[in-house]
Design a protein around this motif. Structure first.
Motif, PDB file in Angstrom:
ATOM      1  N   ARG A 116      20.431 -37.316  -6.869  1.00  0.00           N
ATOM      2  CA  ARG A 116      21.343 -37.495  -6.829  1.00  0.00           C
ATOM      3  C   ARG A 116      21.865 -38.146  -8.001  1.00  0.00           C
ATOM      4  NH1 ARG A 116      22.998 -33.859  -6.735  1.00  0.00           N
ATOM      5  NH2 ARG A 116      23.848 -32.810  -4.155  1.00  0.00           N
ATOM      6  N   HIS A 122      15.417 -41.004 -12.220  1.00  0.00           N
ATOM      7  CA  HIS A 122      15.241 -39.745 -11.393  1.00  0.00           C
ATOM      8  C   HIS A 122      13.440 -38.979 -11.278  1.00  0.00           C
ATOM      9  CE1 HIS A 122      14.669 -34.651 -11.843  1.00  0.00           C
ATOM     10  NE2 HIS A 122      15.123 -34.967 -10.407  1.00  0.00           N
ATOM     11  N   PHE A 133       2.803 -31.425  -4.449  1.00  0.00           N
ATOM     12  CA  PHE A 133       3.177 -29.924  -5.175  1.00  0.00           C
ATOM     13  C   PHE A 133       2.399 -28.721  -6.238  1.00  0.00           C
ATOM     14  CE2 PHE A 133       6.853 -31.880  -2.947  1.00  0.00           C
ATOM     15  CZ  PHE A 133       7.792 -30.809  -2.171  1.00  0.00           C
ATOM     16  N   LEU A 178       6.891 -27.273   6.026  1.00  0.00           N
ATOM     17  CA  LEU A 178       7.297 -29.111   4.999  1.00  0.00           C
ATOM     18  C   LEU A 178       6.445 -29.835   6.300  1.00  0.00           C
ATOM     19  CD1 LEU A 178       9.337 -29.144   3.706  1.00  0.00           C
ATOM     20  CD2 LEU A 178      10.807 -29.588   5.463  1.00  0.00           C
ATOM     21  N   LEU A 181       2.921 -30.106   4.630  1.00  0.00           N
ATOM     22  CA  LEU A 181       3.445 -30.405   2.870  1.00  0.00           C
ATOM     23  C   LEU A 181       3.888 -31.853   2.828  1.00  0.00           C
ATOM     24  CD1 LEU A 181       4.308 -29.405   0.063  1.00  0.00           C
ATOM     25  CD2 LEU A 181       6.302 -29.226   0.801  1.00  0.00           C
ATOM     26  N   ALA A 265      13.761 -34.098   1.076  1.00  0.00           N
ATOM     27  CA  ALA A 265      12.689 -32.617   1.693  1.00  0.00           C
ATOM     28  C   ALA A 265      13.309 -32.513   3.047  1.00  0.00           C
ATOM     29  CB  ALA A 265      11.517 -33.616   1.618  1.00  0.00           C
ATOM     30  N   GLY A 268      16.478 -30.395   2.032  1.00  0.00           N
ATOM     31  CA  GLY A 268      16.818 -29.187   1.711  1.00  0.00           C
ATOM     32  C   GLY A 268      15.480 -27.971   1.801  1.00  0.00           C
ATOM     33  N   VAL A 308      16.042 -13.925  -2.797  1.00  0.00           N
ATOM     34  CA  VAL A 308      16.400 -14.897  -3.063  1.00  0.00           C
ATOM     35  C   VAL A 308      17.897 -14.987  -3.978  1.00  0.00           C
ATOM     36  CG1 VAL A 308      14.722 -16.914  -2.412  1.00  0.00           C
ATOM     37  CG2 VAL A 308      14.665 -16.010  -4.698  1.00  0.00           C
ATOM     38  N   SER A 317      26.096 -26.262  -6.029  1.00  0.00           N
ATOM     39  CA  SER A 317      24.972 -26.933  -6.590  1.00  0.00           C
ATOM     40  C   SER A 317      26.850 -27.859  -7.043  1.00  0.00           C
ATOM     41  CB  SER A 317      24.374 -27.412  -7.853  1.00  0.00           C
ATOM     42  OG  SER A 317      23.421 -26.813  -7.143  1.00  0.00           O
ATOM     43  N   ARG A 319      27.859 -30.671  -9.961  1.00  0.00           N
ATOM     44  CA  ARG A 319      27.419 -32.095 -10.889  1.00  0.00           C
ATOM     45  C   ARG A 319      29.005 -33.117 -11.838  1.00  0.00           C
ATOM     46  NH1 ARG A 319      23.177 -30.204  -9.698  1.00  0.00           N
ATOM     47  NH2 ARG A 319      21.677 -29.887 -10.876  1.00  0.00           N
ATOM     48  N   GLN A 342      25.457 -20.554  -8.123  1.00  0.00           N
ATOM     49  CA  GLN A 342      23.852 -19.758  -8.670  1.00  0.00           C
ATOM     50  C   GLN A 342      24.377 -18.410  -7.838  1.00  0.00           C
ATOM     51  OE1 GLN A 342      23.809 -23.214  -8.060  1.00  0.00           O
ATOM     52  NE2 GLN A 342      22.421 -23.493  -6.559  1.00  0.00           N
ATOM     53  N   SER A 369      18.363 -19.254  -8.676  1.00  0.00           N
ATOM     54  CA  SER A 369      18.638 -19.907  -7.326  1.00  0.00           C
ATOM     55  C   SER A 369      17.618 -20.936  -7.313  1.00  0.00           C
ATOM     56  CB  SER A 369      17.810 -18.592  -5.962  1.00  0.00           C
ATOM     57  OG  SER A 369      18.875 -17.497  -5.994  1.00  0.00           O
ATOM     58  N   PHE A 370      16.461 -20.819  -7.983  1.00  0.00           N
ATOM     59  CA  PHE A 370      15.945 -22.592  -7.724  1.00  0.00           C
ATOM     60  C   PHE A 370      16.506 -23.602  -9.218  1.00  0.00           C
ATOM     61  CE2 PHE A 370      12.392 -19.496  -6.057  1.00  0.00           C
ATOM     62  CZ  PHE A 370      12.838 -20.173  -4.981  1.00  0.00           C
ATOM     63  N   HIS A 375      16.383 -30.485 -12.314  1.00  0.00           N
ATOM     64  CA  HIS A 375      16.406 -30.568 -10.882  1.00  0.00           C
ATOM     65  C   HIS A 375      15.669 -29.157 -10.609  1.00  0.00           C
ATOM     66  CE1 HIS A 375      17.975 -34.727  -9.991  1.00  0.00           C
ATOM     67  NE2 HIS A 375      19.125 -34.322 -10.990  1.00  0.00           N
ATOM     68  N   GLN A 378      11.589 -29.088  -6.606  1.00  0.00           N
ATOM     69  CA  GLN A 378      10.749 -29.377  -7.046  1.00  0.00           C
ATOM     70  C   GLN A 378       9.588 -28.184  -6.183  1.00  0.00           C
ATOM     71  OE1 GLN A 378      10.364 -33.241  -6.376  1.00  0.00           O
ATOM     72  NE2 GLN A 378       7.621 -33.277  -7.930  1.00  0.00           N
ATOM     73  N   GLY A 379      10.085 -27.209  -4.592  1.00  0.00           N
ATOM     74  CA  GLY A 379       8.643 -26.937  -3.697  1.00  0.00           C
ATOM     75  C   GLY A 379       9.565 -25.407  -4.133  1.00  0.00           C
TER      76      GLY A 379
HETATM   77  C1  HEM Z   1      13.924 -20.256  -0.740  1.00  0.00           C
HETATM   78  C2  HEM Z   1      13.421 -21.948  -1.209  1.00  0.00           C
HETATM   79  C3  HEM Z   1      14.098 -22.931  -1.509  1.00  0.00           C
HETATM   80  C4  HEM Z   1      15.457 -22.490  -2.639  1.00  0.00           C
HETATM   81  C5  HEM Z   1      16.394 -21.507  -2.768  1.00  0.00           C
HETATM   82  C6  HEM Z   1      15.646 -23.973  -3.152  1.00  0.00           C
HETATM   83  C7  HEM Z   1      16.110 -24.544  -4.454  1.00  0.00           C
HETATM   84  C8  HEM Z   1      16.697 -25.440  -4.760  1.00  0.00           C
HETATM   85  C9  HEM Z   1      18.187 -25.524  -5.692  1.00  0.00           C
HETATM   86  C10 HEM Z   1      18.960 -24.903  -5.790  1.00  0.00           C
HETATM   87  C11 HEM Z   1      17.713 -26.921  -5.698  1.00  0.00           C
HETATM   88  C12 HEM Z   1      18.305 -27.393  -6.951  1.00  0.00           C
HETATM   89  C13 HEM Z   1      19.810 -28.329  -6.568  1.00  0.00           C
HETATM   90  C14 HEM Z   1      20.227 -29.179  -7.439  1.00  0.00           C
HETATM   91  O1  HEM Z   1      20.096 -28.543  -8.613  1.00  0.00           O
HETATM   92  O2  HEM Z   1      20.813 -30.333  -7.545  1.00  0.00           O
HETATM   93  C15 HEM Z   1      17.083 -27.931  -5.460  1.00  0.00           C
HETATM   94  C16 HEM Z   1      15.956 -28.899  -5.429  1.00  0.00           C
HETATM   95  C17 HEM Z   1      15.466 -29.733  -4.494  1.00  0.00           C
HETATM   96  N1  HEM Z   1      13.913 -28.488  -4.113  1.00  0.00           N
HETATM   97 FE1  HEM Z   1      14.580 -26.727  -3.147  1.00  0.00          FE
HETATM   98  N2  HEM Z   1      14.572 -24.587  -2.115  1.00  0.00           N
HETATM   99  C18 HEM Z   1      13.738 -23.839  -1.061  1.00  0.00           C
HETATM  100  C19 HEM Z   1      12.586 -24.940  -0.919  1.00  0.00           C
HETATM  101  C20 HEM Z   1      12.274 -25.657  -1.226  1.00  0.00           C
HETATM  102  C21 HEM Z   1      10.821 -26.168   0.411  1.00  0.00           C
HETATM  103  C22 HEM Z   1      10.195 -25.568   0.959  1.00  0.00           C
HETATM  104  C23 HEM Z   1      10.979 -28.003  -0.980  1.00  0.00           C
HETATM  105  C24 HEM Z   1       9.898 -28.474   0.145  1.00  0.00           C
HETATM  106  C25 HEM Z   1       9.847 -29.928   0.233  1.00  0.00           C
HETATM  107  C26 HEM Z   1      11.894 -27.878  -1.263  1.00  0.00           C
HETATM  108  C27 HEM Z   1      12.176 -29.278  -2.283  1.00  0.00           C
HETATM  109  C28 HEM Z   1      13.444 -29.862  -3.137  1.00  0.00           C
HETATM  110  C29 HEM Z   1      13.460 -30.817  -3.307  1.00  0.00           C
HETATM  111  C30 HEM Z   1      12.765 -31.784  -3.447  1.00  0.00           C
HETATM  112  C31 HEM Z   1      14.756 -30.619  -4.673  1.00  0.00           C
HETATM  113  C32 HEM Z   1      14.896 -31.718  -5.562  1.00  0.00           C
HETATM  114  C33 HEM Z   1      14.757 -31.887  -6.955  1.00  0.00           C
HETATM  115  C34 HEM Z   1      14.838 -32.782  -7.684  1.00  0.00           C
HETATM  116  O3  HEM Z   1      16.056 -33.257  -7.398  1.00  0.00           O
HETATM  117  O4  HEM Z   1      14.029 -33.017  -9.148  1.00  0.00           O
HETATM  118  N3  HEM Z   1      12.840 -27.017  -1.702  1.00  0.00           N
HETATM  119  N4  HEM Z   1      16.307 -26.565  -3.848  1.00  0.00           N
END
Ligand code: HEM
Length: 426
Positions: A116, A122, A133, A178, A181, A265, A268, A308, A317, A319, A342, A369-370, A375, A378-379
């Motif tokens: 956030r 950030h 990572f 997790l 990690l 972490a 999420g 995914v 998400s 904003r 998304q 999806s990621f 933001h 990271q995973g």
């Molecule tokens: C299929 C698996 C995963 C999906 C689809 C996914 C999806 C996402 C998405 C959509 C966001 C962005 C949210 C935003 O824009 O507000 C995010 C952020 C994040 N994810 Fe994942 N995630 C996955 C697995 C993981 C794993 C295993 C970790 C391990 C710790 C992780 C750690 C994070 C972190 C730390 C952020 C925040 C990054 C930031 O704010 O800079 N994610 N994830």
């Protein structure tokens, strides 16, 4: 004095480390220059959270066709359902802040996490974890551990019986991966799963239900106690886990933020790999021709990407809009909250043919999806390797005759996936 990220001191003093969108503090409503005119955003008061939780896809389809920018008064949000718009919002954090002030996240996590925050505040916190990572660390440290865990957890499954893979494999595998990690291996799978759910429920507790906050409070107490216990181990034996990397950095961020970001972490990092694994397995098992081709080519990571995309584990998400602006010719007022969907972007007819179908071998797959922008998850690479590269091939190798053995139920809006996956293992 504790030595930490030098810049951090400045943000702490200005309040920016709390993640407040700085410009909002300095501007009164009257002072905001209206830069954008635009048509008023259409209103839809038929959409309910219940309907979105049950099956949001028909609603998204209608919205993409009729009102891709729409205000839902019951949710106090503007929903964006087109691929170009969701990407635009996430790529422009100077207009669309990650600090949505109407989420109860701060209370749920007892802190303001990196998710956030905006700008340098950030970046500083995100970079503090990055060592855990990196591709090299994933390959050298995590993949061999994930392989061991995968073998061990698959060995526990009974053959020739109907088994629900959601609780029996997907959830504990995601939890253990997790814990490895993050450096929280002292926590059991059950604890990691319970804490994660309590944080998610707290962060989504818009109704301010005290019972839900009581559970997130209890989870915070347990996590804080664990973090206190493991600190000495990580200081004495520095390693590549996120906790250790942050703690032993030359200029560490404050301990409170280390804890906060380990919690984000935990909150999420379990649901998504768990839901992704179940979704992909369902996609492959219900499309045997694609499964055969994936097996023959070893295209497990391709199958992961399609899974995914098909059902985005994090579907939306939020904003916070910092200044008056326009999207698609509609006026988006300052201080409103937009939701980038998304899950809908991933089915946008302008980008994907037959988005509703699971098709591993589609021509291109620019899914969101990621996320996008600063933001971006990271995973991503960890999840890709743990689920796509390690677990998927092993399941089909160990149980070549695995098949679906019952109805699968799907649920969720913010987080979405199957809530059961009955299979016969053979
Ligand atoms: C299929 C698996 C995963 C999906 C689809 C996914 C999806 C996402 C998405 C959509 C966001 C962005 C949210 C935003 O824009 O507000 C995010 C952020 C994040 N994810 Fe994942 N995630 C996955 C697995 C993981 C794993 C295993 C970790 C391990 C710790 C992780 C750690 C994070 C972190 C730390 C952020 C925040 C990054 C930031 O704010 O800079 N994610 N994830």
């Amino acid at each position: 004095m504790e030595k930490f990220c030098k810049q951090y001191t400045i943000w702490s003093e200005t309040g920016e480390s709390e993640g407040r969108p700085g410009r909002e503090d300095k501007m009164s409503d009257a002072a905001i220059e209206v830069k954008a005119a635009g048509k008023p955003v259409p209103v839809d008061d038929t959409i309910t959270l219940e309907a979105l939780t049950r099956d949001p896809y028909p609603i998204y389809k209608r919205l993409r066709a009729e009102t891709p920018v729409v205000r839902v008064p019951k949710m106090n949000r503007i929903l964006l359902t087109k691929w170009a718009d969701t990407k635009y919002v996430k790529d422009n954090p100077q207009i669309f802040s990650s600090n949505d002030p109407i989420t109860p996240m701060h209370r749920a996590f007892r802190a303001h996490t990196l998710m956030r925050k905006d700008g340098e505040a950030h970046k500083c916190e995100r970079m503090a974890m990055q060592g855990a990572f990196s591709p090299k660390v994933i390959t050298q440290d995590w993949v061999p551990r994930y392989e061991q865990v995968a073998e061990e957890y698959l060995d526990r499954l009974p053959r020739d019986e109907v088994v629900d893979l959601f609780p029996m494999l997907a959830a504990p595998y995601a939890a253990r991966g997790l814990a490895v990690l993050l450096g929280t291996e002292e926590a059991s799978d059950e604890e990691m799963i319970r804490w994660s759910q309590a944080l998610i429920d707290g962060a989504g507790n818009f109704g301010e239900d005290e019972a839900i906050f009581a559970r997130s409070e209890a989870a915070n107490d347990e996590m804080d106690a664990l973090f206190t216990r493991i600190e000495a181990r990580h200081r004495e034996h520095p390693n590549n886990s996120a906790f250790s990397v942050m703690l032993n950095a030359e200029n560490p961020i404050p301990l409170s933020q280390i804890w906060a970001n380990i919690k984000i972490a935990i909150g999420g990092g379990i649901n998504e790999p768990r839901d992704a694994l179940c979704t992909i397995l369902y996609g492959l098992l219900s499309n045997p021709d694609q499964l055969e081709r994936v097996k023959a080519n070893g295209d497990w990571v391709k199958a992961f990407e399609e899974g995914v995309r098909w059902v985005a584990p994090i579907s939306v998400s939020g904003r916070y809009v910092l200044e008056d602006t326009e999207i698609r010719g509609y006026h988006i007022p300052a201080h409103s909250t937009v939701m980038t969907i998304q899950a809908s972007a991933n089915w946008d007819e302008e980008v994907f043919e037959d988005g509703h179908l699971f098709k591993v071998y589609r021509e291109s797959n620019p899914h969101q999806s990621f996320g996008n922008g600063p933001h971006f998850c990271q995973g991503t690479h960890v999840a890709r390797r743990a689920v796509g590269q390690v677990m998927l091939p092993r399941i089909f190798e160990k149980f070549p005759n695995i098949r679906l053995a019952g109805d699968v139920e799907w649920k969720g809006w913010g987080f979405r996936g199957p809530i059961n996956l009955p299979v016969l293992l053979g």
